[in-house]
Scaffold this active site. Structure first.
Site, PDB file in Angstrom:
ATOM      1  N   LYS A  72       1.363   4.397  -2.884  1.00  0.00           N
ATOM      2  CA  LYS A  72       1.182   5.816  -2.602  1.00  0.00           C
ATOM      3  C   LYS A  72       2.432   6.625  -2.936  1.00  0.00           C
ATOM      4  O   LYS A  72       2.349   7.768  -3.395  1.00  0.00           O
ATOM      5  CB  LYS A  72       0.781   6.009  -1.132  1.00  0.00           C
ATOM      6  CG  LYS A  72      -0.611   5.485  -0.815  1.00  0.00           C
ATOM      7  CD  LYS A  72      -1.644   6.176  -1.686  1.00  0.00           C
ATOM      8  CE  LYS A  72      -3.045   5.674  -1.431  1.00  0.00           C
ATOM      9  NZ  LYS A  72      -4.055   6.376  -2.256  1.00  0.00           N
ATOM     10  N   TYR A 121       0.834  -1.205   0.000  1.00  0.00           N
ATOM     11  CA  TYR A 121       0.000   0.000   0.000  1.00  0.00           C
ATOM     12  C   TYR A 121       0.869   1.256   0.000  1.00  0.00           C
ATOM     13  O   TYR A 121       0.652   2.188  -0.783  1.00  0.00           O
ATOM     14  CB  TYR A 121      -0.922  -0.011   1.215  1.00  0.00           C
ATOM     15  CG  TYR A 121      -1.780   1.227   1.344  1.00  0.00           C
ATOM     16  CD1 TYR A 121      -2.831   1.477   0.468  1.00  0.00           C
ATOM     17  CD2 TYR A 121      -1.541   2.165   2.350  1.00  0.00           C
ATOM     18  CE1 TYR A 121      -3.616   2.614   0.578  1.00  0.00           C
ATOM     19  CE2 TYR A 121      -2.327   3.297   2.474  1.00  0.00           C
ATOM     20  CZ  TYR A 121      -3.364   3.514   1.594  1.00  0.00           C
ATOM     21  OH  TYR A 121      -4.135   4.651   1.717  1.00  0.00           O
TER      22      TYR A 121
END
Length: 363
Positions: free
Chosen positions: A242, A238
């Protein structure tokens, strides 16, 4: 374009703004821009991905109220039509519509772009806000501290793709965090670039706003293992997705400037937003969220504030390559300014989604 200004000359007050919780952030906004009225946007067109709920919904609502024709791109037809119905009631405008787009599918993204092009309309604002986030119960196990739990809560935001899902792949074979959160937006943006360039003018640039998060500060980009095949961690995957969004935005701005395009690209950190995302989390997280929401969490409307600012504020006319938090330019992770890493990620991303790397002919 002012990416060098945004990247190098950062105000000291911006550097500390990332530690503000919900309560302090509300006070900061109220003091700085509480009374600001953005100019009307009549005749302009925007696309907002993931605009059916949370901060995406609030973004659509405010842009529509300013007079924009807003197209919601999302992967749930029922949610999309319901959002359009509510938005028309709340904004008293018919300038909102929904088009299906599954960001986890390269085929779906290309079909969406074809549908949009068939409308023969300009595109002045693209908000890469993601799709409705999905969440699974997290088995925290015994012995983990409340501190770790709070850190996990503090990294969450809705409407920006998938988060902390078990290891799985998109229909194109990409690791889901990287494929949906990053590659989907990478392809969508590149396919819409020509329309954005045609729509922007010297005095009114077209704008690309990409939603990342503070999680990128702890992210590491593994160019030799972007799919996390060697060692999968949902948190690591994750955070990497980002960070990739920030690197992508900076490289995109460099290329737009080199081409002399009237388009700017900026990246937004919405902060810690209290949304429906948490309804699927482990019960202990729900308890912590309930106990701390008043201090740490923003409302979806507050979370959308910086995205709206990036999309329409005259202060950002011609300004690109900025990392924005609480409607201020601030500093992103140091690694995000590595121009060689930006270039290599861009080249690899072009290969992965099957588009030509025209940037290879530019500096």
């Amino acid at each position: 374009m002012c990416d060098s200004t945004c990247m190098q000359h950062v105000k000291s007050k911006c550097q500390v703004s990332n530690v503000l919780g919900g309560q302090e952030a509300r006070e900061a906004w109220g003091g700085r821009r509480g009374g600001e009225v953005f100019p009307t946007q009549n005749g302009k067109v925007a696309i907002v991905t993931g605009g059916t709920k949370g901060i995406g919904y609030q973004t659509v609502k405010h842009l529509a109220r300013l007079g924009m024709h807003v197209i919601i791109a999302g992967n749930n037809e029922n949610d999309g039509q319901e959002a359009v119905r509510k938005l028309k009631e709340e904004t008293l405008t018919g300038k909102v519509e929904f088009l299906y787009c599954d960001l986890a599918s390269m085929k779906s993204i290309r079909q969406f772009v074809q549908q949009f092009r068939a409308k023969n309309c300009p595109l002045h604002v693209l908000v890469n806000n993601g799709c409705t986030a999905q969440m699974v119960e997290t088995n925290w196990g015994g012995g983990q501290s409340l501190y770790v739990l709070l850190k996990s809560c503090a990294s969450l935001e809705v409407e920006a793709g998938v988060m902390l899902v078990p290891e799985r792949k998109t229909e194109d074979g990409f690791e889901e965090h990287f494929g949906l959160n990053y590659l989907g937006h990478f392809l969508l943006t590149n396919l819409l670039l020509d329309t954005l360039k045609q729509s922007g003018t010297h005095s009114h640039n077209a704008r690309i706003i990409t939603v990342s998060s503070a999680t990128h500060y702890v992210g590491k980009l593994h160019l030799n293992d972007l799919q996390s095949r060697c060692s999968y961690s949902s948190h690591g995957a994750y955070a990497q997705s980002k960070l990739a969004l920030v690197l992508f935005t900076y490289r995109l701005q460099h290329l737009l400037t080199a081409n002399g395009s009237h388009v700017t690209a900026n990246v937004v950190d919405p902060g810690v937003v209290n949304t429906e995302l948490y309804k699927h989390v482990f019960w202990v997280v729900k308890v912590v969220k309930w106990m701390t929401a008043w201090l740490f969490f923003k409302t979806p409307e507050e979370g959308a504030s910086t995205t709206i600012y990036a999309a329409v504020s005259p202060e950002l006319e011609g300004a690109g390559g900025c990392y924005l938090y609480n409607e201020e330019r601030t500093k992103s992770a140091d690694v995000a300014y590595d121009e060689e890493l930006q270039r290599r990620l861009w080249t690899e991303s072009c290969k992965m989604v099957g588009i030509s790397d025209e940037a290879s002919r530019l500096p």
